[in-house]
Design a protein around this motif. Structure first.
Motif, short mmCIF file in Angstrom:
data_model
loop_
_atom_site.label_atom_id
_atom_site.label_comp_id
_atom_site.label_asym_id
_atom_site.label_seq_id
_atom_site.Cartn_x
_atom_site.Cartn_y
_atom_site.Cartn_z
N PRO A 1 0.81 -1.22 0.00
CA PRO A 1 0.00 0.00 0.00
C PRO A 1 0.85 1.28 0.00
CG PRO A 1 -0.34 -1.31 2.01
CD PRO A 1 0.46 -2.14 1.09
N ASP A 2 2.06 1.21 0.57
CA ASP A 2 2.95 2.39 0.58
C ASP A 2 3.32 2.80 -0.84
OD1 ASP A 2 4.31 -0.11 0.49
OD2 ASP A 2 6.20 0.87 1.00
N LEU A 3 3.65 1.79 -1.69
CA LEU A 3 4.01 2.09 -3.08
C LEU A 3 2.77 2.55 -3.86
CD1 LEU A 3 6.33 -0.86 -4.21
CD2 LEU A 3 6.99 1.45 -3.60
N TYR A 4 1.64 1.91 -3.57
CA TYR A 4 0.40 2.26 -4.27
C TYR A 4 0.07 3.75 -4.06
CZ TYR A 4 -4.49 2.71 -5.42
OH TYR A 4 -5.66 3.17 -5.96
N GLU A 5 0.21 4.21 -2.82
CA GLU A 5 -0.07 5.62 -2.52
C GLU A 5 0.78 6.54 -3.38
OE1 GLU A 5 -2.37 6.99 -0.64
OE2 GLU A 5 -3.16 5.00 -0.17
N LYS A 6 2.07 6.21 -3.49
CA LYS A 6 2.99 7.04 -4.29
C LYS A 6 2.57 7.04 -5.75
CE LYS A 6 7.17 6.54 -1.53
NZ LYS A 6 8.41 5.78 -1.43
N TRP A 7 2.23 5.83 -6.25
CA TRP A 7 1.83 5.72 -7.66
C TRP A 7 0.57 6.54 -7.91
CZ3 TRP A 7 -2.53 3.98 -10.14
CH2 TRP A 7 -2.43 3.90 -11.54
N ALA A 8 -0.43 6.36 -7.01
CA ALA A 8 -1.72 7.04 -7.19
C ALA A 8 -1.53 8.56 -7.20
CB ALA A 8 -2.68 6.63 -6.08
N GLU A 9 -0.65 9.04 -6.36
CA GLU A 9 -0.38 10.48 -6.28
C GLU A 9 0.15 11.02 -7.61
OE1 GLU A 9 2.56 12.57 -3.40
OE2 GLU A 9 1.13 11.37 -2.24
N GLU A 10 1.00 10.22 -8.25
CA GLU A 10 1.63 10.67 -9.50
C GLU A 10 0.80 10.33 -10.74
OE1 GLU A 10 5.68 9.51 -10.05
OE2 GLU A 10 6.30 10.42 -8.15
N ASN A 11 -0.30 9.60 -10.57
CA ASN A 11 -1.05 9.13 -11.74
C ASN A 11 -2.54 9.42 -11.62
OD1 ASN A 11 0.87 7.39 -13.62
ND2 ASN A 11 1.47 7.07 -11.49
N GLN A 12 -2.83 10.65 -11.16
CA GLN A 12 -4.23 11.06 -11.01
C GLN A 12 -5.01 10.89 -12.30
OE1 GLN A 12 -5.77 12.18 -8.21
NE2 GLN A 12 -3.91 11.71 -7.09
#
Ligand code: ADE
Length: 254
Positions: free
Chosen positions: A225-236
């Protein structure tokens, strides 16, 4: 890329790395690896490389002299081949945590020297003198720096152009964009009653890519989930496009 490893266990490093993909890259001359035995450089007549720490405390420390002289030998070799010394990485649980982005950065260097500690560590004075980077491979303590050095050399090597047969396959895998890799399947189509997902047999590359991205996202969300959060932030924009797609689908169904 030329790897140099300062170690008390050169055979461990050489036997661990001279096989498979890394071994082949060495044969092709893309990579070179030398393991230098620190013990060969001690001036102690009993070949000792460690001593008690000043001020007391548990265990022994590796002494400055053999480490420094072993490094000088590496440096001389690098200079004799017409290159500058390059970075010196000390493997320690107290370093910055190793990461794929670090592997990519290090892969741009011509020479990397790894210093492997043992016992309770190494005399601080020689570290100050020669080390440029302090790196840990994770929050746990190992008995020495050899395994961490081997882990790093493996990860760095596969980012050196020409080491992997498919040049861009290092890019599409886990971590290069914060997402974990999607699941993969090979023949047979059915194994122990488990079918390969239908979409992968469709020949529709666009659909396959979409499915793989969705799988990567789901897997990352659950496992990291830590990586997912980062990805989601950069891929709105992914979520915006997805919402639009779903709205179109709903309208079609009406
Ligand atoms: N030496 C001992 N433990 C280590 C770790 N976790 N990372 C790097 N070097 C180490």
């Amino acid at each position: 890329m030329n790897f140099h490893v300062l170690t008390l266990f050169p055979e461990m490093v050489m036997s661990g790395l001279c096989t498979s993909i890394i071994g082949r890259a060495m044969e092709k001359g893309i990579l070179s690896l030398e393991a230098v035995n620190i013990r060969d450089y001690t001036i102690n007549k009993h070949k000792k490389v460690d001593d008690y720490p000043y001020g007391g405390g548990a265990g022994m420390l590796m002494q400055a002299q053999p480490v420094f002289d072993a490094y000088q030998a590496v440096l001389e070799k690098i200079h004799s081949e017409g290159r500058q010394g390059g970075r010196v990485i000390y493997l320690t649980p107290q370093g910055r945590t190793f990461h794929q982005s670090m592997a990519k950065e290090f892969a741009k260097e011509k020479d990397l020297t790894f210093l492997c500690g043992h016992y309770e560590g190494i005399d601080e004075r020689v570290l100050e003198e020669i080390v440029t980077d302090y790196v840990s491979i994770g929050d746990y303590v190992l008995t020495g720096g050899e395994l961490p050095a081997m882990v790093m050399i493996d990860a760095i090597s596969r980012m050196v152009p020409g080491v992997l047969s498919n040049e861009d396959s290092g890019e599409t895998e886990s971590f290069s964009n914060y997402l974990l890799e999607y699941p993969q399947y090979s023949r047979p189509e059915v194994w122990r009653d488990k079918r390969v997902p239908k979409i992968l047999l469709s020949g529709d590359h666009k659909k396959v890519d979409e499915w793989r991205l969705e799988q990567s996202i789901e897997k990352t969300k659950i496992q990291r989930p830590d990586l997912y959060e980062k990805w989601a932030e950069e891929n709105q924009e992914y979520f915006i496009k997805k919402a639009k797609r779903e709205a179109r689908k709903r309208n079609h169904m009406k």
